[in-house]
Design an enzyme around this catalytic site. Structure first.
Site, mmCIF file in Angstrom:
data_model
loop_
_atom_site.group_PDB
_atom_site.id
_atom_site.type_symbol
_atom_site.label_atom_id
_atom_site.label_comp_id
_atom_site.label_asym_id
_atom_site.label_seq_id
_atom_site.Cartn_x
_atom_site.Cartn_y
_atom_site.Cartn_z
ATOM 1 N N TYR A 34 -40.499 -78.841 -29.155
ATOM 2 C CA TYR A 34 -40.786 -77.864 -30.234
ATOM 3 C C TYR A 34 -42.394 -77.801 -30.753
ATOM 4 C CZ TYR A 34 -35.528 -77.758 -30.396
ATOM 5 O OH TYR A 34 -34.053 -77.611 -30.001
ATOM 6 N N HIS A 76 -32.385 -83.713 -23.414
ATOM 7 C CA HIS A 76 -32.405 -82.289 -23.863
ATOM 8 C C HIS A 76 -31.596 -81.405 -22.845
ATOM 9 C CE1 HIS A 76 -35.175 -79.455 -26.616
ATOM 10 N NE2 HIS A 76 -34.035 -78.664 -26.299
ATOM 11 N N SER A 134 -27.953 -72.754 -31.930
ATOM 12 C CA SER A 134 -28.003 -71.400 -32.142
ATOM 13 C C SER A 134 -26.553 -70.943 -32.759
ATOM 14 C CB SER A 134 -28.344 -70.698 -31.123
ATOM 15 O OG SER A 134 -29.611 -71.133 -30.584
ATOM 16 N N PRO A 135 -25.867 -71.421 -33.714
ATOM 17 C CA PRO A 135 -24.561 -70.926 -34.078
ATOM 18 C C PRO A 135 -24.557 -69.639 -34.932
ATOM 19 C CG PRO A 135 -25.573 -72.602 -36.058
ATOM 20 C CD PRO A 135 -26.411 -72.521 -34.619
ATOM 21 N N LEU A 136 -25.754 -69.158 -34.977
ATOM 22 C CA LEU A 136 -26.016 -67.511 -35.533
ATOM 23 C C LEU A 136 -26.350 -66.719 -34.377
ATOM 24 C CD1 LEU A 136 -27.715 -68.498 -39.095
ATOM 25 C CD2 LEU A 136 -25.351 -68.313 -38.659
ATOM 26 N N ARG A 183 -28.839 -67.050 -32.670
ATOM 27 C CA ARG A 183 -30.461 -66.773 -32.789
ATOM 28 C C ARG A 183 -30.406 -65.819 -33.873
ATOM 29 N NH1 ARG A 183 -33.012 -69.758 -28.833
ATOM 30 N NH2 ARG A 183 -31.760 -70.526 -27.236
ATOM 31 N N GLY A 184 -29.649 -65.660 -34.838
ATOM 32 C CA GLY A 184 -29.773 -64.606 -35.983
ATOM 33 C C GLY A 184 -29.211 -63.188 -35.514
HETATM 34 N N1 LIG Z 1 -30.332 -78.270 -27.462
HETATM 35 C C1 LIG Z 1 -31.153 -76.958 -27.212
HETATM 36 O O1 LIG Z 1 -31.429 -76.723 -25.985
HETATM 37 C C2 LIG Z 1 -31.411 -76.230 -28.388
HETATM 38 C C3 LIG Z 1 -31.625 -74.754 -28.096
HETATM 39 C C4 LIG Z 1 -31.810 -74.050 -29.167
HETATM 40 C C5 LIG Z 1 -31.860 -74.515 -30.532
HETATM 41 N N2 LIG Z 1 -31.505 -75.619 -30.558
HETATM 42 C C6 LIG Z 1 -31.417 -76.263 -32.248
HETATM 43 O O2 LIG Z 1 -30.536 -75.574 -32.598
HETATM 44 C C7 LIG Z 1 -31.110 -75.117 -34.013
HETATM 45 C C8 LIG Z 1 -30.482 -73.876 -34.522
HETATM 46 O O3 LIG Z 1 -30.450 -72.841 -33.457
HETATM 47 P P1 LIG Z 1 -31.462 -71.514 -33.376
HETATM 48 O O4 LIG Z 1 -32.501 -71.605 -34.697
HETATM 49 O O5 LIG Z 1 -31.807 -71.111 -32.188
HETATM 50 O O6 LIG Z 1 -30.688 -70.239 -33.878
HETATM 51 P P2 LIG Z 1 -29.708 -70.026 -35.028
HETATM 52 O O7 LIG Z 1 -29.454 -71.150 -35.976
HETATM 53 O O8 LIG Z 1 -28.454 -69.366 -34.423
HETATM 54 O O9 LIG Z 1 -30.427 -68.769 -35.718
HETATM 55 C C9 LIG Z 1 -31.641 -68.933 -36.216
HETATM 56 C C10 LIG Z 1 -32.024 -67.668 -36.761
HETATM 57 O O10 LIG Z 1 -31.278 -67.142 -37.716
HETATM 58 C C11 LIG Z 1 -31.992 -66.716 -38.733
HETATM 59 N N3 LIG Z 1 -31.204 -67.330 -40.125
HETATM 60 C C12 LIG Z 1 -30.912 -68.597 -40.517
HETATM 61 N N4 LIG Z 1 -30.159 -68.405 -41.436
HETATM 62 C C13 LIG Z 1 -29.798 -67.282 -41.559
HETATM 63 C C14 LIG Z 1 -28.953 -66.566 -42.955
HETATM 64 N N5 LIG Z 1 -28.320 -67.167 -43.541
HETATM 65 N N6 LIG Z 1 -29.045 -65.009 -42.787
HETATM 66 C C15 LIG Z 1 -29.838 -64.531 -41.806
HETATM 67 N N7 LIG Z 1 -30.482 -64.816 -40.857
HETATM 68 C C16 LIG Z 1 -30.508 -66.313 -40.994
HETATM 69 C C17 LIG Z 1 -33.368 -67.477 -38.662
HETATM 70 O O11 LIG Z 1 -34.480 -66.934 -39.517
HETATM 71 P P3 LIG Z 1 -35.779 -67.489 -40.113
HETATM 72 O O12 LIG Z 1 -36.210 -68.337 -38.980
HETATM 73 O O13 LIG Z 1 -36.388 -66.516 -40.626
HETATM 74 O O14 LIG Z 1 -35.167 -68.433 -41.203
HETATM 75 C C18 LIG Z 1 -33.510 -67.604 -37.375
HETATM 76 O O15 LIG Z 1 -34.052 -66.230 -36.763
HETATM 77 C C19 LIG Z 1 -32.571 -75.094 -33.706
HETATM 78 O O16 LIG Z 1 -33.269 -74.918 -35.028
HETATM 79 C C20 LIG Z 1 -32.586 -76.126 -32.929
HETATM 80 O O17 LIG Z 1 -32.791 -77.343 -33.723
HETATM 81 C C21 LIG Z 1 -31.415 -76.575 -29.629
#
Ligand SMILES: NC(=O)c1ccc[n+]([C@@H]2O[C@H](COP(=O)([O-])OP(=O)(O)OC[C@H]3O[C@@H](n4cnc5c(N)ncnc54)[C@H](OP(=O)(O)O)[C@@H]3O)[C@@H](O)[C@H]2O)c1
Length: 326
Positions: free
Chosen positions: A56, A123, A202-204, A206-207
């Site tokens: 990252y 990863h 990415s439980p949301l 990715r938004g």
């Molecule tokens: N192992 C892997 O290959 C892998 C891949 C992807 C991600 N990950 C990990 O998983 C974590 C979470 O996944 P992710 O960040 O990809 O996706 P996510 O948690 O599904 O969604 C993140 C997005 O949702 C927004 N968001 C968060 N909380 C919100 C709320 N309450 N209301 C409205 N929008 C909201 C964030 O906005 P803002 O950014 O503006 O706050 C961002 O745009 C990552 O940070 C990373 O550590 C791992």
């Protein structure tokens, strides 16, 4: 905050973790001041399970996290990952060889400024290296005290079983959300059976499920622009879904993000999602999702909505999909 145990260990992890990736990688412009405030707030809210990775922002994410991690080391359970390389001639290549693992862990320790990493993930599974060799090398790090627990990300059921036979795997981190449910068939039951925590990334979606994301306004370099699901072709379907989740949320006086997180938590006691945010406002909202109860009627309404709008688009492009389920 409520807590769930990591695998078969006694480690108590916040049932809602914090993904730090988007703070300076993949999702638009960084805002370090707000991100640091968010990390500090996580401590106040009892969110002790933080997730980063060496790739990252090419190491800069681990460094950013270290600012708040180091003065609060005893309060945080830090997870990081290795495998995607960005050094000379290796850009975008994946490497889970024993030789690379030895250097990668030391570099992560240096950037995070910690004596040990709580949870260290491969990863991805390296298709060129037998998983037993990768996990054997990771197990050495446990013996050396550099790492406490081992994890895998996006591994197939066969690889999880082989890895677990070499050294206990504490956590599997793979994508899981209202829109991404492939793991339900085989991976969720297997991890439950083996006593491995399942960590949805990415439980949301990715938004996308929060009803606040307008894909047409994403920055030109936002990673989501490269993924099928965020293309115009699926926009109408996904907007309808987001509006549907918002209606369910409204009827319960909560937010869409809280519905999405409550739904994931509801799928099993061994599940610990790590929603990502750089904003204090969203972090508070996400933390409060632990108290949102979904009734049988809510769950049925969600299933009906998903059935009505199935054309969500694939989560990954072919290139990225090839690196999963190995
Ligand atoms: N192992 C892997 O290959 C892998 C891949 C992807 C991600 N990950 C990990 O998983 C974590 C979470 O996944 P992710 O960040 O990809 O996706 P996510 O948690 O599904 O969604 C993140 C997005 O949702 C927004 N968001 C968060 N909380 C919100 C709320 N309450 N209301 C409205 N929008 C909201 C964030 O906005 P803002 O950014 O503006 O706050 C961002 O745009 C990552 O940070 C990373 O550590 C791992």
């Amino acid at each position: 905050m409520k807590y769930r145990k990591l695998g078969k260990t006694n480690e108590k992890l916040s049932a809602i973790g914090l993904g730090t990736m988007g703070m300076n990688h993949a999702y638009g412009e960084p805002d370090d001041k707000e991100s640091l405030a968010t990390l500090n707030l996580a401590i106040d809210l009892g969110i002790n399970f933080w997730d980063t990775a060496d790739i990252y922002a090419k190491g800069e994410n681990e460094k950013l996290v270290s600012e708040v991690l180091v003065p609060n080391r005893d309060k945080i359970f830090i997870a990081t990952k290795f495998g995607f390389r960005w050094d000379d001639n290796k850009v975008n290549s994946f490497d889970a060889s024993p030789a690379y693992i030895k250097t990668a862990v030391e570099q992560s320790q240096r950037r995070l400024r910690v004596d040990y990493i709580d949870l260290y993930y491969a990863h991805r599974v390296d298709p060129l290296i037998p998983i037993e060799e990768t996990v054997g090398a990771m197990a050495e790090l446990v013996k050396e005290g550099k790492v406490k627990y081992l994890g895998l990300s996006e591994a197939s059921a066969a690889s999880i079983k082989k890895a677990h036979a070499v050294h206990p795997i504490a956590a599997l981190q793979s994508e899981y959300s209202l829109l991404t449910r492939e793991v339900e068939a085989e991976i969720l039951p297997l991890t439950r059976e083996l006593g491995i925590s399942f960590i949805p990334f990415s439980p949301l979606a990715r938004g996308l499920v929060t009803n606040t994301l307008d894909i047409s306004t994403l920055a030109g370099n936002d990673f989501r622009r490269t993924l099928p699901r965020y293309q115009e072709k699926y926009a109408e379907n996904n907007k309808k879904l987001a509006e549907g989740f918002a209606a369910i949320a409204g009827s319960k006086n909560v937010t869409s993000a809280q519905i999405a997180l409550a739904w994931v938590l509801n799928q099993g006691e061994h599940i610990i999602p790590i929603p990502g945010t750089k904003k204090t406002k969203y972090l508070k909202e996400n933390a409060a999702a632990v108290d949102v109860e979904l009734t049988a009627d809510d769950l049925q309404t969600i299933e009906e909505l998903l059935k009505k709008y199935p054309d969500t688009g694939a989560r990954y492009s072919e290139h990225h999909a090839k690196m999963t389920n190995n």
